[in-house]
Design an enzyme around this catalytic site. Sequence first.
Site, PDB file in Angstrom:
ATOM      1  CD  GLU A  56      -4.843  50.998  -1.068  1.00 31.16           C
ATOM      2  OE1 GLU A  56      -4.496  49.953  -0.413  1.00 31.16           O
ATOM      3  OE2 GLU A  56      -5.435  51.006  -2.121  1.00 31.16           O
ATOM      4  CG  HIS A  98      -7.343  46.008  -0.671  1.00 26.64           C
ATOM      5  ND1 HIS A  98      -7.419  46.207  -2.010  1.00 26.64           N
ATOM      6  CD2 HIS A  98      -6.658  46.752  -0.061  1.00 26.64           C
ATOM      7  CE1 HIS A  98      -6.580  47.342  -2.039  1.00 26.64           C
ATOM      8  NE2 HIS A  98      -6.284  47.617  -1.103  1.00 26.64           N
TER       9      HIS A  98
HETATM   10  P1  RTP Z   1      -7.863  44.357  -4.667  1.00 27.77           P
HETATM   11  O1  RTP Z   1      -7.685  45.970  -5.194  1.00 27.77           O
HETATM   12  O2  RTP Z   1      -9.408  44.220  -3.847  1.00 27.77           O
HETATM   13  O3  RTP Z   1      -6.696  43.923  -3.346  1.00 27.77           O
HETATM   14  O4  RTP Z   1      -7.961  43.373  -5.503  1.00 27.77           O
HETATM   15  P2  RTP Z   1      -6.724  43.455  -6.944  1.00 27.77           P
HETATM   16  O5  RTP Z   1      -5.865  44.773  -6.528  1.00 27.77           O
HETATM   17  O6  RTP Z   1      -6.218  42.165  -7.008  1.00 27.77           O
HETATM   18  O7  RTP Z   1      -7.885  43.772  -8.175  1.00 27.77           O
HETATM   19  P3  RTP Z   1      -8.297  45.300  -8.646  1.00 27.77           P
HETATM   20  O8  RTP Z   1      -7.853  45.287  -9.955  1.00 27.77           O
HETATM   21  O9  RTP Z   1      -7.728  46.356  -7.907  1.00 27.77           O
HETATM   22  O10 RTP Z   1      -9.838  44.972  -8.447  1.00 27.77           O
HETATM   23  C1  RTP Z   1     -10.339  45.484  -7.383  1.00 27.77           C
HETATM   24  C2  RTP Z   1     -11.496  44.349  -7.032  1.00 27.77           C
HETATM   25  O11 RTP Z   1     -12.493  44.588  -7.890  1.00 27.77           O
HETATM   26  C3  RTP Z   1     -13.077  43.335  -8.303  1.00 27.77           C
HETATM   27  N1  RTP Z   1     -13.021  42.967  -9.787  1.00 27.77           N
HETATM   28  N2  RTP Z   1     -13.661  42.425 -10.405  1.00 27.77           N
HETATM   29  N3  RTP Z   1     -15.228  41.324 -12.633  1.00 27.77           N
HETATM   30  C4  RTP Z   1     -13.914  41.993 -12.597  1.00 27.77           C
HETATM   31  O12 RTP Z   1     -13.467  41.818 -13.886  1.00 27.77           O
HETATM   32  C5  RTP Z   1     -13.420  42.435 -11.811  1.00 27.77           C
HETATM   33  N4  RTP Z   1     -12.121  42.843 -11.687  1.00 27.77           N
HETATM   34  C6  RTP Z   1     -11.924  43.213 -10.610  1.00 27.77           C
HETATM   35  C7  RTP Z   1     -12.250  42.118  -7.572  1.00 27.77           C
HETATM   36  O13 RTP Z   1     -13.291  41.731  -6.452  1.00 27.77           O
HETATM   37  C8  RTP Z   1     -10.970  43.116  -7.189  1.00 27.77           C
HETATM   38  O14 RTP Z   1     -10.752  42.355  -5.846  1.00 27.77           O
HETATM   39 MG    MG Z   2      -6.404  46.566  -6.351  1.00 30.59          MG
END
Ligand code: RTP
Ligand code: MG
Length: 142
Positions: free
Chosen positions: A128, A117
């Site tokens: 955070e 993350h």
């Molecule tokens: P993170 O917050 O964990 O750094 O990841 P990120 O910004 O790249 O993505 P975010 O949109 O904030 O989403 C948090 C976590 O949720 C899971 N996720 N699953 N199935 C889906 O469409 C989906 N979208 C997001 C992912 O594990 C993501 O890291």
């Molecule tokens: Mg995120």
Amino acid sequence: MANERTLSIIKPDAVAKNVIGEIYSRFEKADLKIVASKMMHLTQEQAEGFYAEHKERPFFNDLVAFMTSGPVVVQALEGEGAILKNRELMGATNPKEAEAGTIRADFASSIDANAVHGSDSAASAEREIAYFFNDNEICPRG
Ligand code: RTP
Ligand code: MG
């Protein structure tokens, strides 16, 4: 570019793969300093609070279940443009779309188990870092 701090988490899948050191090495090679660090096993309440912005999303329950499935390593990183730099080192959320050489391309296996993350803005970084660390657990600015 400004000297910034950002919050990073090595997620349970990457801890289980035994690549904590490899991921720390990438931060260091990119001139990001680890200024706070701890291993912890998040409670349901801690994971829900951390990802509160995603509460209404369909993947929220799976995300919380995954983040509480094993220990994580939480760190604050400091450096020039640290927030964006860390997001670049991480690669895209879905490892299938992550650029070669990024942490997620190399160590993540799915969009759920995606290794790391990183804070996505200055406001998120501030919230955070304070979510996980007291001021006396963070190295003073050099
Ligand atoms: P993170 O917050 O964990 O750094 O990841 P990120 O910004 O790249 O993505 P975010 O949109 O904030 O989403 C948090 C976590 O949720 C899971 N996720 N699953 N199935 C889906 O469409 C989906 N979208 C997001 C992912 O594990 C993501 O890291
Ligand atoms: Mg995120």
